[in-house]
Design a protein around this motif. Sequence first.
Motif, PDB file in Angstrom:
ATOM      1  N   UNK A 181      -2.915   1.483   8.896  1.00  0.00           N
ATOM      2  CA  UNK A 181      -4.288   1.157   9.392  1.00  0.00           C
ATOM      3  C   UNK A 181      -4.765   0.486   7.971  1.00  0.00           C
ATOM      4  N   UNK A 182      -5.790  -0.520   8.052  1.00  0.00           N
ATOM      5  CA  UNK A 182      -6.517  -1.148   7.148  1.00  0.00           C
ATOM      6  C   UNK A 182      -6.684  -0.504   5.756  1.00  0.00           C
ATOM      7  N   UNK A 183      -7.560   0.785   6.013  1.00  0.00           N
ATOM      8  CA  UNK A 183      -7.745   1.520   4.726  1.00  0.00           C
ATOM      9  C   UNK A 183      -6.589   1.864   3.992  1.00  0.00           C
ATOM     10  N   UNK A 184      -5.644   2.522   4.628  1.00  0.00           N
ATOM     11  CA  UNK A 184      -4.345   2.984   3.847  1.00  0.00           C
ATOM     12  C   UNK A 184      -3.513   1.744   3.453  1.00  0.00           C
ATOM     13  N   UNK A 185      -3.462   0.612   4.070  1.00  0.00           N
ATOM     14  CA  UNK A 185      -2.879  -0.718   3.560  1.00  0.00           C
ATOM     15  C   UNK A 185      -3.478  -0.951   2.233  1.00  0.00           C
ATOM     16  N   UNK A 186      -4.922  -1.194   2.205  1.00  0.00           N
ATOM     17  CA  UNK A 186      -5.519  -1.449   1.129  1.00  0.00           C
ATOM     18  C   UNK A 186      -5.245  -0.468  -0.190  1.00  0.00           C
ATOM     19  N   UNK A 187      -4.869   0.800  -0.036  1.00  0.00           N
ATOM     20  CA  UNK A 187      -4.644   1.781  -1.068  1.00  0.00           C
ATOM     21  C   UNK A 187      -3.296   1.444  -1.384  1.00  0.00           C
ATOM     22  N   UNK A 188      -2.400   1.160  -0.264  1.00  0.00           N
ATOM     23  CA  UNK A 188      -0.992   1.088  -0.390  1.00  0.00           C
ATOM     24  C   UNK A 188      -0.752  -0.301  -1.439  1.00  0.00           C
ATOM     25  N   UNK A 189      -1.391  -1.332  -0.989  1.00  0.00           N
ATOM     26  CA  UNK A 189      -1.305  -2.510  -1.855  1.00  0.00           C
ATOM     27  C   UNK A 189      -1.881  -2.582  -3.378  1.00  0.00           C
ATOM     28  N   UNK A 190      -3.032  -1.546  -3.576  1.00  0.00           N
ATOM     29  CA  UNK A 190      -3.621  -1.348  -4.922  1.00  0.00           C
ATOM     30  C   UNK A 190      -2.427  -0.686  -5.658  1.00  0.00           C
TER      31      UNK A 190
END
Length: 333
Positions: A181-190
């Motif tokens: 999901x977009x939220x988790x992808x955001x955290x993964x990329x961070x």
Amino acid sequence: MKNYLTKFILAIFFLFLVISLKAQPYLFKNDELPKLKNATLYVIMDADNDTKNELNEKYMDVFKEVWKYCPYEIIKSSEVFDHLGPDAFFMNIFTTIYENKYEHTPAWKFFQVYELTIWTITPAYLKKIDKKRFHLEEINLAENSTSVARIKLKADDSRKFYPMELSKGDFMGYPYLLYTGPGMLKNYLQFLQKSLQQKLFYQEREKIYNYNEIDKLKKSTLYMPELLMIDYKKDSESKDKNKINTIYDPKEIFKDYPGKYELISTTDLNNRIMESDETLYYASIYLTWDFATYLTMTITNSNTGEIIFKESVISSKSFPPKIIKILSKAMNK
């Protein structure tokens, strides 16, 4: 020509047959990793139907917001061949197949791990392609590439699927893979960018205990994806579904937990990560293999993407309740 192109595209998603079962870091120490900083990262996202298009558009927005480490471009899998070069890196789901030499039942002969991987074609193989030594259908990128970084994902134990079917899902493998999901992808990329910037070579089962953040967690709420509370077993009579083996009682699992917890759907969790400035601490699980099946649980700070807690236990279940006991001990220190 169309069949050849299809084989080439599918090869992008497949497969490393791994005989050595040693743990690996999130970043790979090799000669290619330093080149990523000044290279172009081609993020492979296809959109063959409305659902994938809608989800992938959200992922594109996340890259636009978060990814600053190097230049990037969103491409389709059919465009990979057009961008192959010494300064080109690619990102998409890879499946790693580990051969289990100690158990030869049909259910456990092979063990599969899923990752979002950043990779580049090996220089020697690129030279062979440039000299046109291969027909298009003979090119095998998966076995002639070098991985430099990865994000671990987890299969959905409720369903049966072949790795080939991941190409039917979105960029993160939904609905076949979990914690997407977009939220988790955001955290993964961070977290991935922090690892790249600081050269943090975590080992696969290396423990992470950030006690400053764990103290904050004790005063906050741990959000547990609802699907963690269900364990499945294989259903030999079904081609696409597995049976529920256990539905965990959260009151039992968290009876000694010193803080607050709340079950949450992954949809709600992703929305809150994207739409709120509130710091959420949430759990996720992924599998690894090193002569045994290991389940690793991480707890992430939703504002920074930092993994504040990481612990692994030997388990073949969808969720190992004993990890909560380990976490509780750390919080009581």
